[in-house]
Design an enzyme around this catalytic site. Sequence first.
Site, PDB file in Angstrom:
ATOM      1  N   ASN A  66       0.784  -1.234   0.000  1.00  0.00           N
ATOM      2  CA  ASN A  66       0.000   0.000   0.000  1.00  0.00           C
ATOM      3  C   ASN A  66       0.817   1.286   0.000  1.00  0.00           C
ATOM      4  O   ASN A  66       0.263   2.364   0.144  1.00  0.00           O
ATOM      5  CB  ASN A  66      -0.973  -0.004   1.183  1.00  0.00           C
ATOM      6  N   CYS A  67       2.103   1.198  -0.186  1.00  0.00           N
ATOM      7  CA  CYS A  67       2.972   2.370  -0.228  1.00  0.00           C
ATOM      8  C   CYS A  67       2.750   3.129  -1.546  1.00  0.00           C
ATOM      9  O   CYS A  67       2.729   2.532  -2.621  1.00  0.00           O
ATOM     10  CB  CYS A  67       4.423   1.910  -0.104  1.00  0.00           C
ATOM     11  N   ASP A  68       2.594   4.450  -1.465  1.00  0.00           N
ATOM     12  CA  ASP A  68       2.363   5.256  -2.666  1.00  0.00           C
ATOM     13  C   ASP A  68       3.522   5.176  -3.651  1.00  0.00           C
ATOM     14  O   ASP A  68       3.312   5.117  -4.862  1.00  0.00           O
ATOM     15  CB  ASP A  68       2.117   6.720  -2.284  1.00  0.00           C
ATOM     16  N   MET A 117       5.510   2.678  -4.024  1.00  0.00           N
ATOM     17  CA  MET A 117       5.424   1.345  -4.635  1.00  0.00           C
ATOM     18  C   MET A 117       4.395   1.346  -5.762  1.00  0.00           C
ATOM     19  O   MET A 117       4.612   0.746  -6.815  1.00  0.00           O
ATOM     20  CB  MET A 117       5.035   0.295  -3.589  1.00  0.00           C
ATOM     21  N   LYS A 118       3.277   2.004  -5.543  1.00  0.00           N
ATOM     22  CA  LYS A 118       2.235   2.072  -6.574  1.00  0.00           C
ATOM     23  C   LYS A 118       2.760   2.764  -7.825  1.00  0.00           C
ATOM     24  O   LYS A 118       2.479   2.337  -8.952  1.00  0.00           O
ATOM     25  CB  LYS A 118       0.996   2.777  -6.025  1.00  0.00           C
TER      26      LYS A 118
END
Length: 115
Positions: free
Chosen positions: A10-12, A14-15
């Site tokens: 859920n890390c931004d 990472m997205k």
Amino acid sequence: MACTLYGIKNCDTMKKARGWLDAAGVAYQFHDYKAQGIDAALLRGWVDQAGWETVLNRAGTTFRGLPDADKQGIDAVKAVALMLANPSMIKRPVLVDGTRLLIGFKPDAYSAFFG
């Protein structure tokens, strides 16, 4: 062989990295080290290759929340121990393609890595 992207689901950041890889058509496996854990030998290898200063996320809330004594005298051994105990302290993402390693996400760096 597909590369492996290590991080937290859920890390931004990472997205953004996953979106870049998907848009570029790069095949990869995703390893959520918060859910799946991280292998100590693998983590030591990243530290050996990139330096603990690059792998340890000292800007994150997990590191900043540590007692001051834990933040003092950090070396490679202590950094690995901290990251194994708290995988959120591993800088994200970590992209591994064979023996090549890229830590963090910047579109230009990803373009150069795969260019």
